[in-house]
Design a protein around this motif. Structure first.
Motif, short mmCIF file in Angstrom:
data_model
loop_
_atom_site.label_atom_id
_atom_site.label_comp_id
_atom_site.label_asym_id
_atom_site.label_seq_id
_atom_site.Cartn_x
_atom_site.Cartn_y
_atom_site.Cartn_z
N VAL A 47 32.09 32.26 38.12
CA VAL A 47 31.38 31.53 37.07
C VAL A 47 31.17 32.37 35.82
N LYS A 48 30.78 33.60 35.98
CA LYS A 48 30.42 34.38 34.79
C LYS A 48 31.57 35.18 34.22
N GLU A 49 32.54 35.57 35.03
CA GLU A 49 33.61 36.41 34.51
C GLU A 49 34.89 35.62 34.25
N LEU A 50 35.31 34.84 35.25
CA LEU A 50 36.57 34.10 35.10
C LEU A 50 36.46 32.92 34.16
N LEU A 51 35.46 32.10 34.42
CA LEU A 51 35.34 30.84 33.69
C LEU A 51 35.31 31.02 32.18
N PRO A 52 34.50 31.95 31.66
CA PRO A 52 34.50 32.12 30.20
C PRO A 52 35.87 32.51 29.66
N LEU A 108 38.64 31.48 31.01
CA LEU A 108 39.48 30.30 31.16
C LEU A 108 39.09 29.22 30.17
N ALA A 109 37.85 29.32 29.68
CA ALA A 109 37.28 28.24 28.87
C ALA A 109 38.18 27.76 27.73
N PRO A 110 38.71 28.63 26.90
CA PRO A 110 39.52 28.11 25.79
C PRO A 110 40.71 27.33 26.29
N PHE A 111 41.28 27.81 27.36
CA PHE A 111 42.44 27.17 27.93
C PHE A 111 42.10 25.77 28.43
N VAL A 112 41.00 25.71 29.19
CA VAL A 112 40.58 24.42 29.74
C VAL A 112 40.17 23.46 28.62
N ALA A 113 39.44 23.99 27.64
CA ALA A 113 38.98 23.13 26.54
C ALA A 113 40.17 22.53 25.81
N MET A 114 41.17 23.33 25.56
CA MET A 114 42.34 22.82 24.86
C MET A 114 43.05 21.76 25.66
N ASN A 115 43.14 22.03 26.96
CA ASN A 115 43.76 21.04 27.83
C ASN A 115 43.04 19.70 27.77
N MET A 116 41.72 19.78 27.81
CA MET A 116 40.94 18.56 27.80
C MET A 116 41.06 17.83 26.48
N LEU A 117 41.03 18.60 25.39
CA LEU A 117 41.16 17.96 24.08
C LEU A 117 42.51 17.26 23.95
N LEU A 118 43.55 17.95 24.41
CA LEU A 118 44.88 17.35 24.32
C LEU A 118 45.02 16.16 25.24
N HIS A 128 38.02 54.03 34.52
CA HIS A 128 39.43 53.85 34.25
C HIS A 128 39.93 54.54 33.00
N GLN A 129 41.25 54.56 32.88
CA GLN A 129 41.85 55.12 31.68
C GLN A 129 41.57 54.24 30.47
N ASP A 130 41.67 52.93 30.66
CA ASP A 130 41.55 52.03 29.53
C ASP A 130 40.24 51.27 29.63
N PRO A 131 39.22 51.74 28.92
CA PRO A 131 37.91 51.09 29.07
C PRO A 131 37.94 49.62 28.64
N TYR A 132 38.84 49.28 27.72
CA TYR A 132 38.84 47.91 27.24
C TYR A 132 39.24 46.94 28.34
N SER A 133 40.16 47.34 29.18
CA SER A 133 40.65 46.40 30.19
C SER A 133 39.64 46.16 31.30
N VAL A 134 38.66 47.04 31.46
CA VAL A 134 37.70 46.82 32.54
C VAL A 134 36.40 46.21 32.06
N LEU A 135 36.35 45.84 30.78
CA LEU A 135 35.18 45.16 30.27
C LEU A 135 35.57 43.73 29.95
N ASN A 136 34.73 42.79 30.33
CA ASN A 136 35.00 41.39 30.07
C ASN A 136 34.89 41.13 28.57
N PRO A 137 35.98 40.74 27.91
CA PRO A 137 35.94 40.60 26.46
C PRO A 137 35.02 39.49 25.96
N THR A 138 34.63 38.58 26.88
CA THR A 138 33.79 37.48 26.41
C THR A 138 32.30 37.75 26.65
N ARG A 139 31.96 38.94 27.11
CA ARG A 139 30.56 39.24 27.38
C ARG A 139 30.09 40.44 26.58
N THR A 140 28.85 40.34 26.11
CA THR A 140 28.30 41.46 25.35
C THR A 140 27.97 42.60 26.31
#
Lengths: 341, 281, 348
Positions: free
Chosen positions: B183-188, B190-200, C93-105
């Motif tokens: 929920v917190k890591e994957l979904l966000p 995936l969100a743009p992908f899913v949103a675009m799919n739904m809009l289309l 890790h070697q690449d800190p960017y890849s182990v941080l979720n880009p959508t979270r602060t």
């Protein structure tokens, strides 16, 4: 242009292959206006020398290297200054076919992480032929011969390499192939951008040895761009240091390393992990290197992290001027103060 | 960069947003603008556009514009519900399959394959003989339940590739629960992908419904866009003469406009969800 | 804290052009990491050190051997218990960017594990306070951790990973690793992608964590020099093709290496002209590493300038030897101290 025609147009000896960068400014178009990635850079690559250009991310070193080829990617462009090469004139004023001729024919560029610049679907030999055709080379067989010679010079089996695909070669080999491509059209100036990043110690040492050898045997003028001072410290005759788009110091490599006259050079050397020496004397630099948008527009770009900063540093930008024998620095602080600290 | 700026940065997006909003408003308020039954005017059958009837009249003399406005609600409501349904089911299935892999994956994908092989349109036509799609949600369920296969497959492959990203491994290494990771890591991500799919999916479902009604599926309601097309072609001879042309073109134009609107607006979706894209170098 | 005995790992793969092949990434590695200790692994790319790091962090399985964490054999534990045990070993890790979720602060990234830990503790002790109190405590701890790693909390908490520099990102990764109170950190090329001027900062941070919190370190790198900055009592283990061929105290191995491969590695380190002189006995290996050829004898023999007949036929095992007064182990039939590392000039 055929091989012989190229040779006739180019200077006969390497002794003339000098590159002069004068007051070069390269700006990038950003959301917040045009920002300089390189600002009023003055640098000479003396003929037959290996010059090391050292700088961290955001220093503008790769942009400077690309402008030697006239290959700054948009939205970047050269807004002032010039790059002059003996035998060619002002590179910055060339366009089209003339510029293409200079690239490869006079100046060879080895890309950062050469491992990724080869086409995975074609053999090295085929890509070489593509290169030749793109440069209107008539004698393609001669081109292949030259490539094989370069491979031997670098300790690789030329025949095998030309028949290989990119994935069949190790990282170190791919780097060497990149150098072959850069030199195969008889370039006299060789520019290498981070030639050893992503290579382990042994491959790095091997590639550096080869660069030195090729430089010597062919008689090139070489520029190595890197963030790792160690990489160029053994090879380079001269060292230039960049920070925030400016050249802050340059001079003979041994002198610069032994008695750095700019606070940044000094701090960088102290912050480098070394196998010898006292570990407790190493000091990390505070803060972080500036990027395109955070570079200060007034005063010295290094002042926020500088141990010798004074009031004048916030007001006026120091100019790159000569001091001592064959050395230049851009700093308001007294040279003696910095070198003897 | 704020949400507003993202939406207004490019003119195309503003146009798209306006079109979509316009039709949304139409769908919500349409039936209130024209309350009461459709006026019938036997003297003005297939009349051309005039001051009285901006888009002309239909086979019974009713105002075409009125029909379009009233009909918007059914079409858009159905499409929106169907898009949501396929989005929800497809994402859930694809996510779980891609995340857990193994037997869960195989089972879910067999189910997905089954749904994918269902011939949607013929099935709906057959269904329509026993089920009258009087309410929008009925049509939406029929469309939604048969149409989530594609979303599931693509969400699954997105999940599989996201799985390899270091931050998921790090989250598991820290001991964060499966539920958290999904929920917190994957979904966000995936969100743009899913949103675009739904809009289309919106214009796709509008098209699907309209096709069904064009082919004669009940219920017959003269404010239904598909029915309007059906009447225009088969009764009004719109393909032969120009009299019923406005009648034919009105619903068609609306469908095209909505599609254009959605596609233009789509451009903003990726930036909205992905904070990294908002920064410009 | 971690004890590894005879760890083996073999990969079976198929390349699109090369057909199926077997890679023996680790061929029986043993070592002990004491609590609060530091062990550095060096070697070329493809030597297996990254695989070893991942096995130690519980991210990868192993085919043979025993791995004990806190005295418990991990293979004997259930999946859940194993997960709990490995939580005390965190990877950097070697690449800190890849182990941080880009959508979270940063705030969210730190809050997740902190809240989980708080919930776990609350459950164990019969609960304390409601959600509200939790949030305050979580926020405070996040700030504490950020300060511990040398970051200014207010400047960093609201940011997304792409808004931070490489050095800052790596510090956030370390802060996140600290949220679960690890007792060991596995740093795999943790500073290779960071600007030189900021590397020392991260290395000092790791050293501080060792000294102040007693967190043990496994430091995997190809840059030998960085291994010197991890604090006192560090060990250096040299891996070649999945085997440890030399190990001992960091300074001893660097100043007086005994195995030709170690000597080649150290010889390859560039010398800072003017500040250092090259080591007098510098040497190069003959040729490149070929990971596809397996010999019954010493694996380094094809490239070794001092190889003899015996090296081709017999496989050398690790032997203890005293070098410069320290205990060193090496796997060589003709060990010889050669001074290959650069020599400092500035303090003559």
């Amino acid at each position: 242009m055929t091989d012989t025609a190229e040779r006739a147009a180019m200077p006969p000896t390497s002794a003339d292959a000098e590159v002069a960068v004068r007051d070069l400014t390269v700006c990038f178009d950003t959301d917040r206006g045009e920002k300089p990635a390189v600002s009023h850079a003055n640098l000479t690559l003396p003929a037959g020398c290996i010059t090391g250009l050292v700088g961290e991310s955001g220093s503008g070193k790769s942009t400077l290297a690309l402008s030697l080829l006239g290959a700054v990617p948009p939205p970047g462009r050269i807004t002032s200054g010039s790059v002059t090469m003996t035998g060619v004139g002002e590179v910055t004023s060339l366009r089209g076919a003339k510029l293409r001729g200079v690239r490869g024919g006079y100046i060879g560029y080895v890309f950062q992480a050469s491992q990724n610049s080869l086409n995975p679907l074609k053999t090295v030999g085929k890509q070489l032929l593509d290169l030749g055709r793109a440069h209107d080379v008539d004698d393609l067989a001669g081109l292949i011969r030259r490539a094989r010679e370069l491979c031997e010079l670098m300790g690789m089996d030329g025949v095998r390499i030309l028949d290989s695909y990119q994935h069949q070669l190790s990282g170190g080999m791919r780097q060497r192939v990149g150098i072959v491509f850069a030199l195969v059209l008889n370039a006299k100036v060789l520019v290498l951008d981070e030639p050893t990043t992503a290579l382990d110690m042994l491959s790095q040492a091997a590639v550096l040895r080869i660069i030195a050898r090729v430089h010597r045997e062919i008689g090139l003028t070489t520029l190595i761009v890197t963030h790792d001072m160690g990489v160029v410290s053994e090879l380079a005759d001269r060292l230039a240091v960049m920070y925030g788009g400016r050249i802050v110091e340059d001079g003979p490599a041994t002198d610069v390393l032994q008695s750095p006259s700019h606070p940044y050079t000094r701090a960088l050397i102290n912050a480098t992990a070394r196998v010898s020496g006292d570990v407790t004397r190493a000091r990390a630099l505070p803060g972080r290197p500036p990027d395109l948008v955070s570079v200060p527009t007034e005063g010295c770009v290094f002042r926020d992290r500088c141990a010798f900063a004074m009031d004048v540093c916030s007001e006026a930008e120091p100019v790159l001027g000569s001091w001592s024998r064959d050395r230049r620095r851009a700093c308001h602080a007294d040279a003696e103060t910095v070198t003897s600290a | 960069m704020s949400t507003w700026r993202v939406l207004t940065r490019k003119p195309g997006r503003i146009v798209g947003m306006c079109i979509v909003l316009f039709f949304a408003v139409l769908a919500i308020f349409g039936p209130y603008i024209y309350s009461g039954p459709l006026a019938v005017d036997p003297d003005a059958i297939y009349a051309g556009p005039s001051a009285q009837h901006w888009l002309g009249t239909d086979f019974a003399g009713s105002d075409v514009l009125q029909e379009i406005v009233i009909g918007a609600r059914y079409v858009l409501e159905t499409a929106a519900l169907a898009a949501l349904l396929t989005g929800a089911i497809g994402t859930a299935v694809g996510l779980l399959a891609g995340y857990h892999r193994g037997r869960t994956d195989t089972a879910l994908m067999r189910l997905t394959d089954f749904v994918l092989t269902i011939p949607g349109l013929p099935l709906l036509i057959v269904l329509s003989t026993i089920w009258s799609f009087g309410k929008p949600y009925e049509m939406a369920i029929a469309l939604g339940v048969t149409g989530w296969g594609g979303v599931a497959r693509s969400v699954r492959s997105q999940t599989l590739s996201l799985r390899e990203r270091g931050f998921l491994e790090a989250a598991r290494g820290l001991g964060l629960s499966n539920r958290h990771v999904i929920v917190k890591e994957l979904l966000p991500n995936l969100a743009p992908f899913v949103a675009m799919n739904m809009l289309l999916a919106l214009p796709a479902f509008i098209g699907a419904q309209v096709t069904l009604f064009f082919l004669g599926v009940v219920p017959f309601s003269s404010s239904n866009w598909g029915v309007m097309l059906n009447q225009a072609v088969f009764s009004g001879g719109a393909l032969q003469s120009t009299a019923a042309l406005p009648y034919l073109l009105s619903p068609l134009t609306c469908i095209v406009l909505i599609t254009v609107g959605v596609v233009l607006f789509l451009d903003a979706v990726d930036e909205l969800f992905n904070p990294r894209l908002r920064e410009r170098s | 804290m971690i004890e590894a005995v005879g760890i083996e790992r073999t990969f079976h793969g198929h390349g699109p052009f090369t057909g199926s092949h077997v890679v023996r990434a680790l061929r029986g590695v043993d070592f002990t990491l004491p609590a609060g200790g530091a062990v550095a692994f060096i070697g070329e790319s493809g030597c297996g050190k990254t695989t070893l790091g991942r096995i130690l962090a519980g991210l990868e399985t192993y085919d043979a051997g025993v791995l004990r964490v806190d005295g418990k054999d991990v293979s004997a534990l259930s999946g859940r218990r194993r997960g709990e045990l490995f939580r005390s070993i965190q990877m950097v890790h070697q690449d800190p960017y890849s182990v941080l979720n880009p959508t979270r602060t940063v705030a969210a990234t730190l809050a997740d594990p902190l809240r989980m830990v708080a919930r776990r503790d609350a459950g164990g002790r019969g609960g304390f306070g409601g959600r509200g109190r939790d949030r305050g405590a979580v926020d405070r701890r996040a700030r504490e951790l950020l300060e511990l790693v040398g970051l200014e909390p207010d400047g960093v908490l609201p940011k997304y990973p792409h808004q931070l520099s490489g050095g800052q990102r790596q510090r956030v990764v370390i802060a996140r690793a600290l949220t679960v109170d690890p007792r060991a950190l596995i740093a795999d090329e943790a500073v290779s992608m960071i600007d030189v001027s900021m590397r020392l900062g991260i290395l000092s941070l790791l050293r501080d964590l060792r000294e102040r919190l007693g967190i043990a370190l496994v430091f995997i790198t190809h840059d030998v020099a960085t291994a010197r900055y991890l604090g006192a009592d560090g060990e250096l283990h040299v891996i070649y093709r999945g085997e440890v061929i030399e190990r001992g105290p960091v300074d001893t191995v660097i100043q007086s290496p005994v195995h030709p491969y170690t000597q080649c590695l150290l010889s390859a380190i560039p010398v800072l002209k003017g500040l250092e002189d090259p080591g007098p006995d510098r040497l190069e290996p003959l040729g490149l590493m070929d990971a596809t050829v397996d010999t019954p004898g010493c694996l380094f023999e094809p490239r070794c300038p001092f190889a003899t007949e015996r090296c081709r036929e017999e496989h050398p095992e690790l032997l203890k030897q005293s070098v410069d007064g320290a205990d060193v182990e090496h796997a060589c039939f003709h060990p010889q101290i050669r001074h290959v590392a650069a020599v400092d000039l500035t303090h003559a």
